[in-house]
Write an enzyme that holds these catalytic residues in place. Structure first.
Site, PDB file in Angstrom:
ATOM      1  N   LYS A  40       0.813  -1.212   0.000  1.00 54.08           N
ATOM      2  CA  LYS A  40       0.000   0.000   0.000  1.00 54.08           C
ATOM      3  C   LYS A  40       0.852   1.271   0.000  1.00 54.08           C
ATOM      4  O   LYS A  40       0.510   2.245  -0.679  1.00 54.08           O
ATOM      5  CB  LYS A  40      -0.970   0.008   1.186  1.00 54.08           C
ATOM      6  N   THR A  41       1.971   1.276   0.746  1.00 59.52           N
ATOM      7  CA  THR A  41       2.808   2.479   0.779  1.00 59.52           C
ATOM      8  C   THR A  41       3.415   2.739  -0.592  1.00 59.52           C
ATOM      9  O   THR A  41       3.533   3.890  -1.033  1.00 59.52           O
ATOM     10  CB  THR A  41       3.909   2.341   1.846  1.00 59.52           C
ATOM     11  N   ASP A 223      -4.041   7.356   4.851  1.00 61.71           N
ATOM     12  CA  ASP A 223      -3.539   6.000   5.073  1.00 61.71           C
ATOM     13  C   ASP A 223      -4.293   5.357   6.237  1.00 61.71           C
ATOM     14  O   ASP A 223      -4.796   6.053   7.122  1.00 61.71           O
ATOM     15  CB  ASP A 223      -2.039   6.063   5.386  1.00 61.71           C
ATOM     16  N   GLU A 224      -4.379   4.029   6.246  1.00 59.56           N
ATOM     17  CA  GLU A 224      -5.051   3.272   7.321  1.00 59.56           C
ATOM     18  C   GLU A 224      -6.463   3.812   7.561  1.00 59.56           C
ATOM     19  O   GLU A 224      -6.893   4.043   8.697  1.00 59.56           O
ATOM     20  CB  GLU A 224      -4.226   3.334   8.614  1.00 59.56           C
ATOM     21  N   GLN A 254      -8.288  -5.382   8.637  1.00 61.97           N
ATOM     22  CA  GLN A 254      -7.300  -5.065   9.665  1.00 61.97           C
ATOM     23  C   GLN A 254      -7.780  -3.932  10.578  1.00 61.97           C
ATOM     24  O   GLN A 254      -6.977  -3.264  11.222  1.00 61.97           O
ATOM     25  CB  GLN A 254      -5.963  -4.688   9.023  1.00 61.97           C
ATOM     26  N   ARG A 599       1.244 -11.555   9.832  1.00 62.31           N
ATOM     27  CA  ARG A 599       2.583 -11.019  10.161  1.00 62.31           C
ATOM     28  C   ARG A 599       3.665 -12.014   9.757  1.00 62.31           C
ATOM     29  O   ARG A 599       4.842 -11.651   9.655  1.00 62.31           O
ATOM     30  CB  ARG A 599       2.727 -10.753  11.670  1.00 62.31           C
TER      31      ARG A 599
END
Length: 643
Positions: A40-41, A223-224, A254, A599
């Site tokens: 995503k970044t 973001d997020e 998430q 993770r």
């Protein structure tokens, strides 16, 4: 059109089809549903560079909002090789709102000025306790932390005390304390983190102020987005209303912060808020193996409130997830420690994460690691700006910059000891309350009226003169030089003069703080920087050791070669509290499990204990319902004695 921004012809060649589609979106609302490990970044930074390359915006027309300073730094570091990232505004909600408020706070017309101080959770609790003491309210019946939780949730909703609906006697008292709390903040020229959003939204009700930022920021990135609350949603919509060039990036799977105000509805209803929005799903995962992703997908598919998406990867493997049955929690800890010991011997470079649902789970793990002589890091220790010596000196600076800051005054009036006892402080507090002034001004007035003994008067006068001197010096001299001066002349350095490793470390910390002040070279900028770091209490920097123990919440955004997920039992995970609320609470627990699973890059161990010591009593446990929601074919089932 602005002059084009140059990039190499093959710059976008390393993006997959969906990433490229998102990166080259030119205008209008865009929601990027970015699954775990899907880059995503990379998409956000690529789209920013695309907009600049196409001449659709200049760097100063870009506003990118993150939830942590760490995320903002990462975004800037990826952009810096191509463009001056410092000319863009990339930062947290709180840092951006703080800057807007310092520029326009007078428009609020409520008594605050641009030199306001941002207080942290400890100061908030201290303020609530002080109000309860003044009003003779029982702190046992109305626990300060619970009062603060109510206040924070109301502010997340954009509510002021007179807008809160009290449904019972408890909420009525919390509302009353909320009103007193806000009055005290304003009187002391203070804000908490919730105020930064609350008051920024008030400012945006002023068309002239809102127009300044709508004209400046042509493109807005968030973001997020799944972690936004009501106040943040309103703020975003206000900024995006004019140009509608809003790009929100997130993953509803998430969304794990509902307990602190996040509204998953914001991301689920994006197309309702922005009917002409384009929605792009990033589903190719670059982190985990196929079986790990299959387990995560199977688990999260049981949630009803989500955008449908399926992660996939090209990383095929025959390695199954290890599902380990243990007799007890100590047995589970011994198994994990033994496996880690073997893994370390095989590969000293593998990163290892042990992700627990609750903090109490770490005790037996730590004991097992010590017995096995395994070095580990507890992620979430005392952060630099939360250390006592740092907060003490920051309080001196806060008071010098803002004489109305009563909570800084309370912290340092007798630090180091200057013979001012609790009875004197109570007298000052009583005078301040009666005359509606700050503690500093109350002490000054009482000195003028000779209301103290000669000894106390001498100590107080010396302290007040020092604060006035520091105030003048910070206006005229280099900030780091003044800070070193205050550490010495206040007596704080002498306070730390005793021999011992701990005091030597404290002195080193103070020296490091002076270095940080020197780097920013502006005491107001530094103080805002230090204040806003507290907002990251739920996010962690990249782990620094091979073995890292942390909560599932703290693991969000991180990745490890090997992950252990202990305590997958009913009552532990999902937690007993979530089971007693409703189905939506269980869905958030399931999302937390999804985060934990994703993770892992290569190896994943999930374990449960048949008995666990809870509250000094051994209780029988049942495996978590979540284990039944993943196919047996993905697991290699083991017992803890199978070492």
């Amino acid at each position: 059109m602005h002059p084009p921004f140059y990039l190499e012809e093959d710059f976008f060649a390393n993006l997959n089809q969906k990433q490229l589609q998102a990166a080259t979106h030119r205008s209008g609302p865009l929601l990027v549903l970015a699954g775990a490990g899907t880059g995503k970044t990379k998409v956000i930074t690529s789209r920013i560079l695309y907009l600049l390359q196409q001449g659709l915006a200049r760097p100063e027309n870009i506003l990118a909002v993150t939830f942590t300073n760490k995320a903002a730094r990462e975004m800037k570091s990826r952009l810096q090789p191509f463009v001056d990232a410092q000319s863009m505004f990339i930062g947290t909600f709180h840092s951006i709102c703080a800057r807007i408020l310092r520029a326009h706070v007078e428009h609020l017309d409520i008594g605050l000025n641009k030199n306001f101080t941002i207080i942290d959770a400890k100061d908030q609790i201290a303020l609530i306790k002080q109000i309860q003491k003044q009003k003779n309210i029982d702190a046992a019946a109305h626990v300060p932390k619970e009062v603060l939780y109510s206040i924070e949730r109301w502010k997340d909703q954009g509510l002021q005390p007179n807008q809160v609906e009290a449904v019972n006697s408890l909420s009525m008292m919390h509302r009353q304390l909320f009103a007193c709390y806000q009055n005290e903040l304003i009187k002391s020229n203070l804000m908490d983190f919730g105020d930064l959003l609350l008051y920024s939204n008030w400012l945006f009700n002023n068309p002239e102020v809102l127009d300044i930022y709508q004209q400046k920021y042509l493109y807005l990135f968030v973001d997020e987005y799944q972690d936004t609350n009501k106040a943040q949603y309103d703020w975003i919509c206000s900024l995006a209303k004019k140009h509608r060039n809003i790009c929100c990036v997130g993953d509803d799977d998430q969304s794990i912060y509902g307990w602190r105000g996040a509204q998953i509805e914001n991301i689920l209803s994006f197309s309702t808020s922005f009917p002409d929005a384009q929605i792009i799903k990033l589903e190719q995962n670059y982190r985990s193996t196929c079986k790990i992703l299959q387990a995560a997908a199977s688990l999260i598919n049981y949630n009803a409130t989500r955008h449908t998406k399926t992660l996939w990867t090209e990383r095929e493997t025959d390695e199954k997830i290890k599902l380990v049955s243990c007799y007890s929690d100590k047995d589970e800890a011994h198994y994990i420690a033994s496996v880690i010991k073997k893994k370390i011997l095989i590969d000293e470079k593998s990163s290892i994460g042990i992700l627990v649902r609750a903090g109490f789970q770490t005790r037996v793990l730590e004991e097992a690691f010590m017995k096995k002589k395994i070095a580990y890091t507890m992620v979430g220790g005392v952060r630099f700006y939360e250390r006592a010596e740092i907060k003490d000196v920051l309080a001196y600076i806060r008071l010098a910059l803002n004489l109305s800051d009563s909570y800084a005054f309370s912290r340092i009036i007798n630090m180091p000891k200057r013979g001012i006892g609790n009875s004197t402080i109570d007298n000052i507090s009583g005078y301040a309350f009666a005359h509606n002034v700050s503690l500093f001004h109350a002490a000054s007035h009482m000195l003028d009226l000779n209301l103290f003994t000669p000894k106390i008067s001498a100590s107080l006068k010396k302290f007040i003169d020092l604060i006035h001197e520091l105030q003048a010096r910070y206006k005229e001299q280099k900030a780091s030089v003044v800070t070193k001066y205050l550490i010495e002349v206040s007596g704080y350095l002498a306070h730390l003069a005793a021999d011992g490793e701990e005091n030597a470390e404290r002195k080193a910390n103070l020296n490091e703080m002076c270095v940080a002040i020197d780097e920013l070279d502006d005491i107001s900028v530094f103080m805002q920087h230090a204040s806003l770091l507290d907002e990251e209490q739920f996010s962690q920097d990249a782990p620094k050791s091979q073995v890292n123990v942390m909560t599932l919440h703290a693991s969000k955004g991180l990745e490890f070669d090997i992950v252990f997920l202990p305590g997958w039992e009913e009552g532990v995970f999902p937690s007993l509290r979530s089971q007693n609320i409703n189905a939506l609470a269980i869905e958030e627990e399931r999302r937390l499990g999804y985060v934990g699973i994703t993770r892992a890059k290569k190896d994943l161990y999930i374990s449960y204990a048949q008995t666990r010591n809870l509250f000094n009593a051994f209780v029988s446990s049942r495996p978590s319902r979540f284990l039944k929601e993943m196919p047996d074919s993905l697991f290699e089932k083991l017992n803890s004695f199978d070492l």
